[in-house]
Each structure stands twice: as C-alpha cells, then as structure tokens.
Design a protein around this motif. Structure first.
Motif, PDB file in Angstrom:
ATOM      1  N   MET A   1       5.118   3.673   4.278  1.00  0.00           N
ATOM      2  CA  MET A   1       5.415   3.443   3.094  1.00  0.00           C
ATOM      3  C   MET A   1       6.920   3.899   2.515  1.00  0.00           C
ATOM      4  N   VAL A   2       7.282   5.049   3.007  1.00  0.00           N
ATOM      5  CA  VAL A   2       8.611   5.662   2.968  1.00  0.00           C
ATOM      6  C   VAL A   2       9.482   4.595   3.288  1.00  0.00           C
ATOM      7  N   GLU A   3       9.525   4.041   4.597  1.00  0.00           N
ATOM      8  CA  GLU A   3      10.489   3.181   4.937  1.00  0.00           C
ATOM      9  C   GLU A   3      10.634   1.923   4.116  1.00  0.00           C
ATOM     10  N   TYR A   4       9.541   1.513   3.609  1.00  0.00           N
ATOM     11  CA  TYR A   4       9.844   0.217   2.775  1.00  0.00           C
ATOM     12  C   TYR A   4      10.373   0.447   1.481  1.00  0.00           C
ATOM     13  N   ILE A   5       9.962   1.645   0.768  1.00  0.00           N
ATOM     14  CA  ILE A   5      10.731   2.126  -0.352  1.00  0.00           C
ATOM     15  C   ILE A   5      12.176   2.402  -0.204  1.00  0.00           C
ATOM     16  N   SER A   6      12.456   3.006   0.843  1.00  0.00           N
ATOM     17  CA  SER A   6      13.714   3.155   1.247  1.00  0.00           C
ATOM     18  C   SER A   6      14.723   2.013   1.378  1.00  0.00           C
ATOM     19  N   ILE A   7      13.933   1.024   2.016  1.00  0.00           N
ATOM     20  CA  ILE A   7      14.566  -0.179   2.239  1.00  0.00           C
ATOM     21  C   ILE A   7      14.744  -1.084   0.825  1.00  0.00           C
ATOM     22  N   GLY A   8      13.839  -0.920   0.107  1.00  0.00           N
ATOM     23  CA  GLY A   8      13.908  -1.446  -1.448  1.00  0.00           C
ATOM     24  C   GLY A   8      14.850  -0.809  -2.035  1.00  0.00           C
ATOM     25  N   LEU A   9      15.261   0.458  -2.083  1.00  0.00           N
ATOM     26  CA  LEU A   9      16.059   1.095  -2.595  1.00  0.00           C
ATOM     27  C   LEU A   9      17.543   0.590  -2.253  1.00  0.00           C
ATOM     28  N   ALA A  10      17.826   0.456  -1.000  1.00  0.00           N
ATOM     29  CA  ALA A  10      18.982   0.022  -0.364  1.00  0.00           C
ATOM     30  C   ALA A  10      19.288  -1.278  -0.897  1.00  0.00           C
ATOM     31  N   LEU A  11      18.308  -2.128  -0.910  1.00  0.00           N
ATOM     32  CA  LEU A  11      18.506  -3.683  -1.317  1.00  0.00           C
ATOM     33  C   LEU A  11      19.002  -3.737  -2.751  1.00  0.00           C
ATOM     34  N   LEU A  12      17.948  -2.723  -3.851  1.00  0.00           N
ATOM     35  CA  LEU A  12      18.527  -2.503  -4.958  1.00  0.00           C
ATOM     36  C   LEU A  12      19.985  -2.308  -5.029  1.00  0.00           C
ATOM     37  N   THR A  13      20.371  -1.305  -4.492  1.00  0.00           N
ATOM     38  CA  THR A  13      21.763  -0.695  -4.588  1.00  0.00           C
ATOM     39  C   THR A  13      22.827  -1.600  -4.106  1.00  0.00           C
ATOM     40  N   ILE A  14      22.356  -2.558  -3.363  1.00  0.00           N
ATOM     41  CA  ILE A  14      23.368  -3.860  -2.766  1.00  0.00           C
ATOM     42  C   ILE A  14      23.362  -4.732  -3.963  1.00  0.00           C
ATOM     43  N   GLY A  15      22.140  -4.832  -4.402  1.00  0.00           N
ATOM     44  CA  GLY A  15      22.170  -6.033  -5.817  1.00  0.00           C
ATOM     45  C   GLY A  15      22.820  -5.621  -7.010  1.00  0.00           C
ATOM     46  N   LEU A  16      22.778  -4.153  -7.334  1.00  0.00           N
ATOM     47  CA  LEU A  16      23.497  -3.741  -8.383  1.00  0.00           C
ATOM     48  C   LEU A  16      24.713  -3.578  -8.194  1.00  0.00           C
ATOM     49  N   GLY A  17      25.110  -3.199  -6.954  1.00  0.00           N
ATOM     50  CA  GLY A  17      26.719  -3.060  -6.638  1.00  0.00           C
ATOM     51  C   GLY A  17      27.249  -4.544  -6.797  1.00  0.00           C
ATOM     52  N   ALA A  18      26.384  -5.570  -6.301  1.00  0.00           N
ATOM     53  CA  ALA A  18      26.884  -6.947  -6.404  1.00  0.00           C
ATOM     54  C   ALA A  18      27.563  -7.270  -7.547  1.00  0.00           C
ATOM     55  N   PHE A  19      26.916  -7.005  -8.609  1.00  0.00           N
ATOM     56  CA  PHE A  19      27.341  -7.170  -9.943  1.00  0.00           C
ATOM     57  C   PHE A  19      28.628  -6.540 -10.311  1.00  0.00           C
ATOM     58  N   GLY A  20      29.005  -5.361  -9.845  1.00  0.00           N
ATOM     59  CA  GLY A  20      30.336  -4.842 -10.129  1.00  0.00           C
ATOM     60  C   GLY A  20      31.255  -5.513  -9.205  1.00  0.00           C
ATOM     61  N   PHE A  21      30.935  -5.961  -8.153  1.00  0.00           N
ATOM     62  CA  PHE A  21      32.089  -6.507  -7.126  1.00  0.00           C
ATOM     63  C   PHE A  21      32.163  -7.698  -7.431  1.00  0.00           C
ATOM     64  N   LEU A  22      31.229  -8.654  -7.866  1.00  0.00           N
ATOM     65  CA  LEU A  22      31.320 -10.051  -7.965  1.00  0.00           C
ATOM     66  C   LEU A  22      31.502 -10.543  -9.090  1.00  0.00           C
ATOM     67  N   ALA A  23      30.750  -9.713 -10.069  1.00  0.00           N
ATOM     68  CA  ALA A  23      31.245  -9.965 -11.781  1.00  0.00           C
ATOM     69  C   ALA A  23      31.559  -8.821 -12.448  1.00  0.00           C
ATOM     70  N   PRO A  24      32.652  -8.453 -12.254  1.00  0.00           N
ATOM     71  CA  PRO A  24      33.165  -7.128 -12.905  1.00  0.00           C
ATOM     72  C   PRO A  24      33.414  -7.298 -14.432  1.00  0.00           C
ATOM     73  N   ARG A  25      33.666  -8.210 -15.007  1.00  0.00           N
ATOM     74  CA  ARG A  25      33.682  -8.487 -16.492  1.00  0.00           C
ATOM     75  C   ARG A  25      32.225  -8.282 -17.098  1.00  0.00           C
ATOM     76  N   TYR A  26      31.299  -8.886 -16.348  1.00  0.00           N
ATOM     77  CA  TYR A  26      29.962  -8.673 -17.060  1.00  0.00           C
ATOM     78  C   TYR A  26      29.580  -7.244 -16.793  1.00  0.00           C
ATOM     79  N   THR A  27      29.570  -6.658 -15.681  1.00  0.00           N
ATOM     80  CA  THR A  27      29.415  -5.155 -15.601  1.00  0.00           C
ATOM     81  C   THR A  27      30.352  -4.333 -16.473  1.00  0.00           C
ATOM     82  N   ALA A  28      31.588  -4.429 -16.812  1.00  0.00           N
ATOM     83  CA  ALA A  28      32.156  -3.828 -17.654  1.00  0.00           C
ATOM     84  C   ALA A  28      31.485  -3.813 -18.978  1.00  0.00           C
ATOM     85  N   SER A  29      30.999  -5.006 -19.361  1.00  0.00           N
ATOM     86  CA  SER A  29      30.614  -5.169 -20.763  1.00  0.00           C
ATOM     87  C   SER A  29      29.307  -4.350 -20.666  1.00  0.00           C
TER      88      SER A  29
END
Length: 118
Positions: A1-29
């Motif tokens: 279970m720990v492994e799945y939550i950890s992977i989910g958090l890594a994916l969430l981190t990538i997803g949230l980071g993608a907003f700043g990386f690919l949509a910086p104006r939206y993220t800044a707003s």
C-alpha cells in the motif's frame, strides 16, 4: 500500500509541476503572481515551480528507490516550511495558503515516514 501511495504522490507531483512547466501564466495566476516588465517570471515558474517538481517526480518513478521518495518528502517538507513561515509572517489569503500547506505537509509527512523506515 505504501508503494502505491508513493507512486501516486510522484505522479501528482509530476502533474502539478507540469502546470508550472507548460502553463506558467495559468500557474502564476493561481498563485496570485504577476509578470512585470519582462518574462523572467515565466522563466522562473517553468524552472522552480514546474520542471523541478516534474524532474523529482520522474526520478522517483524511474529509480523506484526509497531514498528518491524520501527526498521527494524533503522537497515537500521544505515547501511546507516556507508556507508555514509565510502564514505566520506574510498574512497571505489564509484559506488558500492553508490549503496549499496541507498539499505540501501531508505528502511530506507520509513520504518521510514511509521511506525513512526502509
């Protein structure tokens, strides 16, 4: 279970980071930030709010190592510490800042706890 939550958090981190990386104006707003005389702010969003988190998340998934996930916890703990200090000193919009704090502190606590044991 720990492994799945950890992977989910890594994916969430990538997803949230993608907003700043690919949509910086939206993220800044969303973060109540504005660009001024130059686009250097967009560059900073892509780098520190975006690609940094994407890279750390991918490193966790690529290596699968407990130390990588532990360091992701350290990254979240650093963000949560900065957010907590801001809540005390800067008087940001409380509810919004507290929500962001929770999105940083909870993953930090989990990742540091789960991956310091291995």
């Amino acid at each position: 279970m720990v492994e799945y939550i950890s992977i989910g958090l890594a994916l969430l981190t990538i997803g949230l980071g993608a907003f700043g990386f690919l949509a910086p104006r939206y993220t800044a707003s969303a973060l109540d930030l504005e660009t001024t005389h130059t686009t250097m702010g967009l560059s900073e969003m892509r780098a520190s709010v975006g690609a940094l988190f994407v890279a750390v998340g991918f490193a966790c998934l690529f290596t699968g190592s407990a130390s990588a996930y532990f360091m992701l916890g350290v990254v979240y703990a650093g963000a949560a510490t900065g957010r907590a200090l801001s809540l005390i000193l800067d008087a940001p919009p409380f509810r919004k800042a507290l929500t962001f704090f929770a999105f940083e502190a909870i993953p930090a606590g989990f990742l540091l706890w789960a991956h310091s044991l291995t």
